[in-house]
Design an enzyme around this catalytic site. Structure first.
Site, short mmCIF file in Angstrom:
data_model
loop_
_atom_site.label_atom_id
_atom_site.label_comp_id
_atom_site.label_asym_id
_atom_site.label_seq_id
_atom_site.Cartn_x
_atom_site.Cartn_y
_atom_site.Cartn_z
N CYS A 24 0.84 -1.19 0.00
CA CYS A 24 0.00 0.00 0.00
C CYS A 24 0.89 1.26 0.00
O CYS A 24 1.97 1.27 0.61
CB CYS A 24 -0.88 0.01 1.24
SG CYS A 24 -2.08 -1.32 1.28
N CYS B 194 2.38 2.70 3.25
CA CYS B 194 3.22 1.78 4.01
C CYS B 194 4.41 1.26 3.21
O CYS B 194 5.02 0.26 3.59
CB CYS B 194 2.37 0.61 4.50
SG CYS B 194 1.03 1.15 5.58
N CYS C 205 2.17 -8.55 7.16
CA CYS C 205 0.82 -7.99 7.28
C CYS C 205 -0.16 -9.04 7.78
O CYS C 205 -1.31 -8.73 8.05
CB CYS C 205 0.36 -7.45 5.95
SG CYS C 205 0.31 -8.69 4.67
#
Ligand code: SF4
Length: 252
Positions: free
Chosen positions: A209, A212, A237
């Site tokens: 993302c 991040c 994650c």
């Protein structure tokens, strides 16, 4: 200088590794073929749109395997990644299913914790990953007996033991690139004109993302650009953490 110029260097055993990867994928398509005509295959390929996964997509398409592909569109991907997704959907022979988070859950989380919640604590970062990645992943894997990932042992210390085929969880996980080097990945991309994310040309080896992920500097660890404000130990994650608290005890 492009990522191909920088990285495409085949290891001495590349031809052997490629043959093994092709054999694993071909066998998997047979082992998890649909049980009835017209039904979906019982295996799926997780595509993050990173370099490794684009190699796997290319292999599945060039071998004409009956394996579907899924992408988790978290709502936080870079514009370059979204553009690559559109190209992939238009060009892939294998069907590409896109899974998005439940909109109401995202709206509630953002209004309660703020747009930058992931930087405030590891717990909030993981809560964001749960809503945007883990819950959609559970839908993507529902009904599947096996899944394919682009995990490689070289990617991080936490992945150093990644097996080619992982049967330790109820859902079998295949990692056909487990022993490929980063040079092997880019050698395959260069040799086969595989489409890839242009962010790789801007020193992003691992792309997730937008909030991040950052570019890395020469000499930094492969995954240094992911959740860079956190300790190394927290840097997954949940998708590839064993025994995560998911429905159906998914290996993810
Ligand atoms: S990687 Fe970042 S933005 Fe994406 S789901 Fe996880 S915390 Fe949220």
């Amino acid at each position: 200088m492009s990522a191909i110029d920088l990285h495409a260097r085949a290891s001495a055993t590349f031809a052997q590794k490629l043959a093994e990867t092709q054999a694993v994928l071909t066998q998997a398509a047979q082992d998890y073929a649909p049980l009835t005509p017209g039904a979906a295959p019982r295996i799926t390929l997780a595509c993050s749109l990173g370099a490794e996964d684009m190699v796997l997509v290319h292999l599945v398409n060039s071998l004409q395997l009956n394996i579907g592909i899924f992408v988790l569109e978290t709502g936080q991907l870079h514009p370059e990644t979204l553009t690559l997704l559109e190209r992939l959907k238009a060009s892939s022979r294998a069907p590409v299913d896109v899974f998005t988070p439940v909109n109401e859950a995202v709206v509630q989380f953002v209004s309660r914790e703020g747009k930058d919640a992931m930087y405030k604590s590891i717990a909030l970062r993981k809560a964001c990953c749960q809503i945007r990645k883990m819950e959609p992943l559970s839908r993507a894997l529902a009904g599947k007996e096996a899944w394919i990932t682009g995990l490689r042992r070289e990617q991080s210390g936490a992945r150093a033991e990644v097996p080619l085929i992982d049967r330790s969880e109820p859902r079998v996980k295949l990692n056909p690139l487990a022993d490929w080097t980063w040079g092997d990945v880019w050698h395959y991309i260069a040799n086969n004109q595989v489409d890839y994310n242009p962010l790789h040309d801007q020193f992003y080896p691992s792309i997730g993302c937008a909030p991040c992920t950052r570019a890395i500097s020469l000499g930094e660890d492969f995954r240094a650009g992911r959740w860079w404000w956190e300790d190394e130990a927290a840097k997954e994650c949940g998708l590839h953490v064993k025994s995560s608290p998911l429905p159906e005890k998914l290996s993810s």
